[in-house]
Scaffold this motif. Sequence first.
Motif, mmCIF file in Angstrom:
data_model
loop_
_atom_site.group_PDB
_atom_site.id
_atom_site.type_symbol
_atom_site.label_atom_id
_atom_site.label_comp_id
_atom_site.label_asym_id
_atom_site.label_seq_id
_atom_site.Cartn_x
_atom_site.Cartn_y
_atom_site.Cartn_z
ATOM 1 N N TRP A 142 0.861 -1.189 0.000
ATOM 2 C CA TRP A 142 0.000 0.000 0.000
ATOM 3 C C TRP A 142 0.897 1.239 0.000
ATOM 4 C CZ3 TRP A 142 -5.453 -1.053 1.416
ATOM 5 C CH2 TRP A 142 -6.291 0.040 1.130
ATOM 6 N N HIS A 143 1.457 1.557 -1.136
ATOM 7 C CA HIS A 143 2.371 2.704 -1.197
ATOM 8 C C HIS A 143 2.446 3.219 -2.626
ATOM 9 C CE1 HIS A 143 5.889 0.902 -3.320
ATOM 10 N NE2 HIS A 143 5.248 -0.200 -2.986
ATOM 11 N N GLY A 144 2.866 4.477 -2.748
ATOM 12 C CA GLY A 144 3.122 5.069 -4.058
ATOM 13 C C GLY A 144 4.505 5.661 -4.152
ATOM 14 N N ASP A 145 5.183 5.791 -3.008
ATOM 15 C CA ASP A 145 6.543 6.331 -2.981
ATOM 16 C C ASP A 145 7.563 5.215 -2.974
ATOM 17 O OD1 ASP A 145 5.488 8.855 -2.912
ATOM 18 O OD2 ASP A 145 5.846 9.183 -0.774
ATOM 19 N N THR A 146 8.781 5.559 -3.338
ATOM 20 C CA THR A 146 9.893 4.620 -3.278
ATOM 21 C C THR A 146 11.137 5.399 -2.875
ATOM 22 O OG1 THR A 146 11.030 2.816 -4.425
ATOM 23 C CG2 THR A 146 10.529 4.800 -5.716
ATOM 24 N N PHE A 147 12.280 4.728 -2.871
ATOM 25 C CA PHE A 147 13.504 5.349 -2.387
ATOM 26 C C PHE A 147 14.704 4.661 -3.026
ATOM 27 C CE2 PHE A 147 11.842 2.172 0.541
ATOM 28 C CZ PHE A 147 12.881 1.249 0.587
ATOM 29 N N ASP A 148 15.823 5.351 -3.004
ATOM 30 C CA ASP A 148 17.078 4.743 -3.419
ATOM 31 C C ASP A 148 17.617 3.904 -2.270
ATOM 32 O OD1 ASP A 148 16.936 6.089 -5.842
ATOM 33 O OD2 ASP A 148 18.116 7.790 -5.117
ATOM 34 N N LEU A 149 18.264 2.814 -2.601
ATOM 35 C CA LEU A 149 18.852 1.959 -1.562
ATOM 36 C C LEU A 149 19.984 2.717 -0.874
ATOM 37 C CD1 LEU A 149 18.657 -0.972 -0.430
ATOM 38 C CD2 LEU A 149 20.580 -1.520 -1.945
ATOM 39 N N PRO A 150 19.940 2.832 0.451
ATOM 40 C CA PRO A 150 21.010 3.567 1.137
ATOM 41 C C PRO A 150 22.391 2.945 0.911
ATOM 42 C CG PRO A 150 19.132 3.230 2.600
ATOM 43 C CD PRO A 150 18.884 2.393 1.371
ATOM 44 N N THR A 151 23.394 3.761 0.857
ATOM 45 C CA THR A 151 24.765 3.286 0.735
ATOM 46 C C THR A 151 25.095 2.379 1.907
ATOM 47 O OG1 THR A 151 25.426 5.320 -0.388
ATOM 48 C CG2 THR A 151 27.177 3.987 0.592
ATOM 49 N N GLY A 152 25.603 1.205 1.601
ATOM 50 C CA GLY A 152 25.954 0.251 2.647
ATOM 51 C C GLY A 152 24.829 -0.648 3.092
ATOM 52 N N ALA A 153 23.610 -0.374 2.626
ATOM 53 C CA ALA A 153 22.470 -1.225 2.980
ATOM 54 C C ALA A 153 22.444 -2.457 2.083
ATOM 55 C CB ALA A 153 21.164 -0.455 2.855
ATOM 56 N N GLU A 154 21.775 -3.483 2.543
ATOM 57 C CA GLU A 154 21.650 -4.720 1.787
ATOM 58 C C GLU A 154 20.204 -4.881 1.327
ATOM 59 O OE1 GLU A 154 23.936 -8.914 2.134
ATOM 60 O OE2 GLU A 154 22.925 -8.230 3.962
ATOM 61 N N ASN A 164 13.074 -1.765 -4.580
ATOM 62 C CA ASN A 164 13.514 -1.673 -3.190
ATOM 63 C C ASN A 164 12.334 -1.859 -2.235
ATOM 64 O OD1 ASN A 164 16.151 -1.150 -4.035
ATOM 65 N ND2 ASN A 164 15.785 1.046 -4.163
ATOM 66 N N GLN A 165 12.102 -3.111 -1.877
ATOM 67 C CA GLN A 165 10.970 -3.443 -1.001
ATOM 68 C C GLN A 165 11.396 -3.761 0.429
ATOM 69 O OE1 GLN A 165 7.748 -3.364 -1.417
ATOM 70 N NE2 GLN A 165 7.428 -3.193 -3.616
ATOM 71 N N ALA A 166 12.635 -4.151 0.627
ATOM 72 C CA ALA A 166 13.125 -4.407 1.985
ATOM 73 C C ALA A 166 14.638 -4.258 1.969
ATOM 74 C CB ALA A 166 12.742 -5.801 2.460
ATOM 75 N N PHE A 167 15.162 -3.688 3.052
ATOM 76 C CA PHE A 167 16.614 -3.535 3.150
ATOM 77 C C PHE A 167 17.029 -3.592 4.608
ATOM 78 C CE2 PHE A 167 14.955 0.756 3.604
ATOM 79 C CZ PHE A 167 15.776 1.354 4.557
ATOM 80 N N ALA A 168 18.283 -3.932 4.826
ATOM 81 C CA ALA A 168 18.862 -3.973 6.169
ATOM 82 C C ALA A 168 20.102 -3.102 6.198
ATOM 83 C CB ALA A 168 19.220 -5.404 6.555
#
Length: 240
Positions: A142-154, A164-168
């Motif tokens: 339930w979303h319309g926004d997204t984001f760039d994967l943060p530097t160093g994130a997996e 980009n649906q999940a990152f750590a």
Amino acid sequence: MNSRRCLVIEHLSVEHAGTFKPALEGCGYVVSSMPAAMISERQDEVASADMVVVMGGPIGVYDAPAYPFLNVEISLLKERLASRKAILGICLGSQLLARAAGSKVYPGKSGIEIGWGPVFLTDAGRQTPLSVFGSETMVLHWHGDTFDLPTGAELLASTPKYLNQAFAIGTHALGLQFHVETTAEELEQWFVAFSGEIKAVQIPTLSELRRDTQLYSAELARKNMIFVERWIGQLTSSGG
């Protein structure tokens, strides 16, 4: 022995901790909640909590000029990232986490993603507690926004519509663009609160959302309990 404390930050009362609350309580956390709009007056609670869970909402990170408390949230999340204190961000919460980690957040070019569907785990994702949500599991989008994967994130999970649906970030910070905490009772409130969005997308329809909620929400709740237990176990073993 003192219980660990989890603070849930809510941007809208209908988007609450859902099944996270009993799962976290089962892992020994005392769970309380705070309206995000009150965060400026309650910054110490955010800083001192053992875990912070940041929930979703209908506004965007880029709406901070109109909703200045978002800037306070981002600043506090930056501090928690720097001190490696546990953060779980859901939907808008994941976007705020990404922004706190230095990434851009913006309206997605693929439009609004609403409805029940799977996420597809990366090789890295399959080695994490998210493995319980394999490709056969239906989660709520339930979303319309997204984001760039943060530097160093997996990167841990994607869908065909949004990469980009999940990152750590390390073992202490986890962002999920999708929802795993919702219940059928909670979603009935969403269907009222977000009726305009449902009408705008047309597919799925309200009746289809209700049907799929009845089909999938109980299984998602069961798997979310497992996910939380495993994630807490990971935090504990890594010293979080």
